[in-house]
Scaffold this motif. Sequence first.
Motif, PDB file in Angstrom:
ATOM      1  N   ARG B 212      25.908  -4.679 -27.721  1.00  0.00           N
ATOM      2  CA  ARG B 212      25.905  -6.134 -27.937  1.00  0.00           C
ATOM      3  C   ARG B 212      24.659  -6.781 -27.322  1.00  0.00           C
ATOM      4  NH1 ARG B 212      25.208  -9.667 -29.761  1.00  0.00           N
ATOM      5  NH2 ARG B 212      26.299 -11.576 -30.338  1.00  0.00           N
ATOM      6  N   LEU B 213      24.290  -6.320 -26.127  1.00  0.00           N
ATOM      7  CA  LEU B 213      23.085  -6.859 -25.476  1.00  0.00           C
ATOM      8  C   LEU B 213      21.849  -6.552 -26.316  1.00  0.00           C
ATOM      9  CD1 LEU B 213      23.773  -5.884 -21.735  1.00  0.00           C
ATOM     10  CD2 LEU B 213      24.113  -8.100 -22.830  1.00  0.00           C
ATOM     11  N   ARG B 214      21.820  -5.354 -26.862  1.00  0.00           N
ATOM     12  CA  ARG B 214      20.678  -4.972 -27.712  1.00  0.00           C
ATOM     13  C   ARG B 214      20.602  -5.886 -28.938  1.00  0.00           C
ATOM     14  NH1 ARG B 214      18.408   0.229 -27.262  1.00  0.00           N
ATOM     15  NH2 ARG B 214      18.283   0.370 -29.520  1.00  0.00           N
ATOM     16  N   ASN B 215      21.760  -6.213 -29.520  1.00  0.00           N
ATOM     17  CA  ASN B 215      21.782  -7.127 -30.675  1.00  0.00           C
ATOM     18  C   ASN B 215      21.124  -8.454 -30.339  1.00  0.00           C
ATOM     19  OD1 ASN B 215      24.939  -6.438 -32.426  1.00  0.00           O
ATOM     20  ND2 ASN B 215      23.151  -5.189 -32.108  1.00  0.00           N
ATOM     21  N   CYS B 216      21.511  -9.014 -29.178  1.00  0.00           N
ATOM     22  CA  CYS B 216      20.952 -10.317 -28.789  1.00  0.00           C
ATOM     23  C   CYS B 216      19.449 -10.202 -28.551  1.00  0.00           C
ATOM     24  CB  CYS B 216      21.629 -10.836 -27.517  1.00  0.00           C
ATOM     25  SG  CYS B 216      22.924 -12.058 -27.828  1.00  0.00           S
ATOM     26  N   MET B 217      19.030  -9.098 -27.920  1.00  0.00           N
ATOM     27  CA  MET B 217      17.601  -8.946 -27.623  1.00  0.00           C
ATOM     28  C   MET B 217      16.792  -8.836 -28.906  1.00  0.00           C
ATOM     29  SD  MET B 217      17.620  -6.602 -24.210  1.00  0.00           S
ATOM     30  CE  MET B 217      15.905  -6.921 -23.804  1.00  0.00           C
ATOM     31  N   ILE B 218      17.328  -8.100 -29.877  1.00  0.00           N
ATOM     32  CA  ILE B 218      16.638  -7.997 -31.166  1.00  0.00           C
ATOM     33  C   ILE B 218      16.618  -9.375 -31.831  1.00  0.00           C
ATOM     34  CG2 ILE B 218      16.810  -6.970 -33.481  1.00  0.00           C
ATOM     35  CD1 ILE B 218      17.959  -4.433 -31.964  1.00  0.00           C
ATOM     36  N   GLY B 219      17.673 -10.147 -31.622  1.00  0.00           N
ATOM     37  CA  GLY B 219      17.750 -11.502 -32.179  1.00  0.00           C
ATOM     38  C   GLY B 219      16.629 -12.406 -31.684  1.00  0.00           C
ATOM     39  N   VAL B 220      16.267 -12.292 -30.413  1.00  0.00           N
ATOM     40  CA  VAL B 220      15.156 -13.109 -29.901  1.00  0.00           C
ATOM     41  C   VAL B 220      13.821 -12.372 -30.044  1.00  0.00           C
ATOM     42  CG1 VAL B 220      16.627 -14.408 -28.320  1.00  0.00           C
ATOM     43  CG2 VAL B 220      15.405 -12.406 -27.462  1.00  0.00           C
ATOM     44  N   ARG B 221      13.853 -11.270 -30.785  1.00  0.00           N
ATOM     45  CA  ARG B 221      12.661 -10.474 -31.075  1.00  0.00           C
ATOM     46  C   ARG B 221      12.041  -9.901 -29.792  1.00  0.00           C
ATOM     47  NH1 ARG B 221      10.043 -14.138 -36.025  1.00  0.00           N
ATOM     48  NH2 ARG B 221      11.927 -14.110 -37.294  1.00  0.00           N
ATOM     49  N   ALA B 222      12.924  -9.422 -28.919  1.00  0.00           N
ATOM     50  CA  ALA B 222      12.490  -8.718 -27.706  1.00  0.00           C
ATOM     51  C   ALA B 222      12.712  -7.222 -27.903  1.00  0.00           C
ATOM     52  CB  ALA B 222      13.276  -9.203 -26.498  1.00  0.00           C
ATOM     53  N   GLU B 223      12.019  -6.413 -27.101  1.00  0.00           N
ATOM     54  CA  GLU B 223      12.216  -4.968 -27.121  1.00  0.00           C
ATOM     55  C   GLU B 223      13.527  -4.680 -26.388  1.00  0.00           C
ATOM     56  OE1 GLU B 223       9.913  -3.291 -28.762  1.00  0.00           O
ATOM     57  OE2 GLU B 223      10.998  -1.405 -28.542  1.00  0.00           O
ATOM     58  N   PRO B 224      14.544  -4.138 -27.076  1.00  0.00           N
ATOM     59  CA  PRO B 224      15.826  -3.940 -26.388  1.00  0.00           C
ATOM     60  C   PRO B 224      15.728  -2.873 -25.301  1.00  0.00           C
ATOM     61  CG  PRO B 224      15.903  -3.007 -28.597  1.00  0.00           C
ATOM     62  CD  PRO B 224      14.578  -3.704 -28.468  1.00  0.00           C
ATOM     63  N   TYR B 225      16.617  -2.961 -24.308  1.00  0.00           N
ATOM     64  CA  TYR B 225      16.683  -1.923 -23.280  1.00  0.00           C
ATOM     65  C   TYR B 225      17.264  -0.666 -23.897  1.00  0.00           C
ATOM     66  CZ  TYR B 225      16.312  -6.063 -20.314  1.00  0.00           C
ATOM     67  OH  TYR B 225      15.903  -7.252 -19.749  1.00  0.00           O
ATOM     68  N   ASP B 226      16.750   0.478 -23.464  1.00  0.00           N
ATOM     69  CA  ASP B 226      17.353   1.735 -23.891  1.00  0.00           C
ATOM     70  C   ASP B 226      18.780   1.810 -23.359  1.00  0.00           C
ATOM     71  OD1 ASP B 226      15.040   2.548 -25.147  1.00  0.00           O
ATOM     72  OD2 ASP B 226      14.275   3.616 -23.385  1.00  0.00           O
ATOM     73  N   TYR B 227      19.636   2.551 -24.066  1.00  0.00           N
ATOM     74  CA  TYR B 227      20.987   2.770 -23.566  1.00  0.00           C
ATOM     75  C   TYR B 227      20.919   3.423 -22.181  1.00  0.00           C
ATOM     76  CZ  TYR B 227      23.257   1.452 -27.921  1.00  0.00           C
ATOM     77  OH  TYR B 227      23.733   0.749 -28.995  1.00  0.00           O
ATOM     78  N   SER B 228      21.726   2.896 -21.271  1.00  0.00           N
ATOM     79  CA  SER B 228      21.854   3.343 -19.875  1.00  0.00           C
ATOM     80  C   SER B 228      20.599   3.080 -19.040  1.00  0.00           C
ATOM     81  CB  SER B 228      22.288   4.811 -19.776  1.00  0.00           C
ATOM     82  OG  SER B 228      21.203   5.681 -20.056  1.00  0.00           O
ATOM     83  N   PRO B 230      18.311   1.168 -16.402  1.00  0.00           N
ATOM     84  CA  PRO B 230      18.751   0.396 -15.227  1.00  0.00           C
ATOM     85  C   PRO B 230      18.917  -1.091 -15.525  1.00  0.00           C
ATOM     86  CG  PRO B 230      16.965   1.889 -14.623  1.00  0.00           C
ATOM     87  CD  PRO B 230      17.136   2.000 -16.105  1.00  0.00           C
ATOM     88  N   GLU B 231      17.988  -1.658 -16.300  1.00  0.00           N
ATOM     89  CA  GLU B 231      18.086  -3.094 -16.610  1.00  0.00           C
ATOM     90  C   GLU B 231      19.376  -3.413 -17.361  1.00  0.00           C
ATOM     91  OE1 GLU B 231      15.487  -1.174 -17.371  1.00  0.00           O
ATOM     92  OE2 GLU B 231      13.582  -2.222 -17.095  1.00  0.00           O
ATOM     93  N   ALA B 232      19.746  -2.524 -18.281  1.00  0.00           N
ATOM     94  CA  ALA B 232      20.952  -2.766 -19.075  1.00  0.00           C
ATOM     95  C   ALA B 232      22.184  -2.766 -18.172  1.00  0.00           C
ATOM     96  CB  ALA B 232      21.087  -1.709 -20.170  1.00  0.00           C
ATOM     97  N   VAL B 233      22.238  -1.822 -17.244  1.00  0.00           N
ATOM     98  CA  VAL B 233      23.402  -1.740 -16.350  1.00  0.00           C
ATOM     99  C   VAL B 233      23.413  -2.925 -15.380  1.00  0.00           C
ATOM    100  CG1 VAL B 233      24.613  -0.314 -14.655  1.00  0.00           C
ATOM    101  CG2 VAL B 233      23.450   0.768 -16.593  1.00  0.00           C
ATOM    102  N   ASP B 234      22.242  -3.317 -14.884  1.00  0.00           N
ATOM    103  CA  ASP B 234      22.170  -4.486 -13.993  1.00  0.00           C
ATOM    104  C   ASP B 234      22.677  -5.742 -14.705  1.00  0.00           C
ATOM    105  OD1 ASP B 234      21.051  -2.803 -12.136  1.00  0.00           O
ATOM    106  OD2 ASP B 234      18.993  -3.502 -12.423  1.00  0.00           O
ATOM    107  N   LEU B 235      22.299  -5.873 -15.964  1.00  0.00           N
ATOM    108  CA  LEU B 235      22.741  -7.030 -16.741  1.00  0.00           C
ATOM    109  C   LEU B 235      24.255  -6.977 -16.974  1.00  0.00           C
ATOM    110  CD1 LEU B 235      21.506  -9.532 -17.975  1.00  0.00           C
ATOM    111  CD2 LEU B 235      20.804  -8.178 -19.952  1.00  0.00           C
TER     112      LEU B 235
END
Lengths: 165, 255
Positions: B212-228, B230-235
């Motif tokens: 879901r976080l990756r979806n939002c990041m792609i929505g704002v045209r950002a480079e999504p975090y890789d699965y697992s 550290p940034e993804a887990v912190d978020l």
Amino acid sequence: MQKLGSAPSRRKPSADRIAGAVAAALLVSADFTAIADEGSLRPYTIVRGSIPASLTGAAGDPARGRAIVLDRRLGACLLCHTGPFPEERFQGTLAPDLSGAGSRWSEGQLRLRLVDAPRLNPDTIMPPYYRVDGLTRVGSVWREKPILTAEQIEDVVAFLSTLRD
Amino acid sequence: MRALVLAAVAAAVAAAAAEIAPQDRHSGYDFAGPDTRAMQDDDTANPGMLGVLQGETLWAAKTGAAGRSCADCHGDARTSMKGVAARYPAFEPALARPLDLEGRINRCRSEHQGAEPLAWESADLLALTAFVAYQSRGLPIMVRADAELRPFVDLGSALFHRRQGQLNLSCSQCHDDNWGKRLAGAVIPQAHPTGYPVYRLEWQSLGSLQRRLRNCMIGVRAEPYDYSAPEAVDLELYLMARARGMPLETPAVRP
């Protein structure tokens, strides 16, 4: 050295003369580097909350501008804005109604609001449509590209100027 | 006078960017339509329950070089896993970092079962995660913000409030400042991760919070975090800390 095409650095509104000099310097360097850098942006000058001159030197086409505004991927305006487009379903409610935008703002004011709205309000959610620097973690397919080209900005300016009511 | 006006404007801006007060928090359930809510409420209609049932089978299946099932160590999940998902992401001393539930399951596989990690967003990992989280359904989110986790909550908060992508938007600008308004046709929720893994009608499948976080990041045209990453887990950790006290709904159904 300031990168060609990046917007002039932030400055006080009263420094329009300096801004003009910076823009002139950019124009001069543009003469030398020509179109070598395809991702580079056209220089522009801000005068009291407005970019009075066309980015391309020519007037935009309002019909093309309308298509850009309505395109959910290209302009994506209606994700946040509503507007006088009764045929369009699912318009956003995050941002001001585009109706009457051409009465509220001059062409130059509209141009700056499209090009780099955070200059006018640092907290705005309006994306900077013609800026590539100062952004974070831009996706690889979008990197070093503005949301709209200079021509598209001019088309949208021309269209929004027609929204008088 | 002018200074006073500026101060008032600054205060108003600060208020607009403030976190949502606890009494004003809403699950995405509250923003969903009646049909979607009814689907979540009825276990026989909730498509996420298929994942939970599949997870129950996997829980009891022996796997890996050790030939051991989850149940061989943890016993009956209804008691041993009750409340566990409500405390994740949790601090893992060996990594000196937080781990989310998917990360914990995969670490358990490698450490105790001698098994390969399950791929992110694979049906098996989603099913096991949903089964474990289901054991906490109705329990309040209790993620800790102790001395070990606090720095990671803060990192997640910084990411949540950072503008990113070509569209130059932070998570907070939509989900703190503009929740309840419409982004095109869709109501913006408050981003409380109360029901993950969630069955999303748009996906036609269960999916993780990281997806879901990756979806939002792609929505704002950002480079999504890789699965697992550290940034993804912190978020994830920040979002769960932000939702502390709200009941878990896994498997939630969302548009």
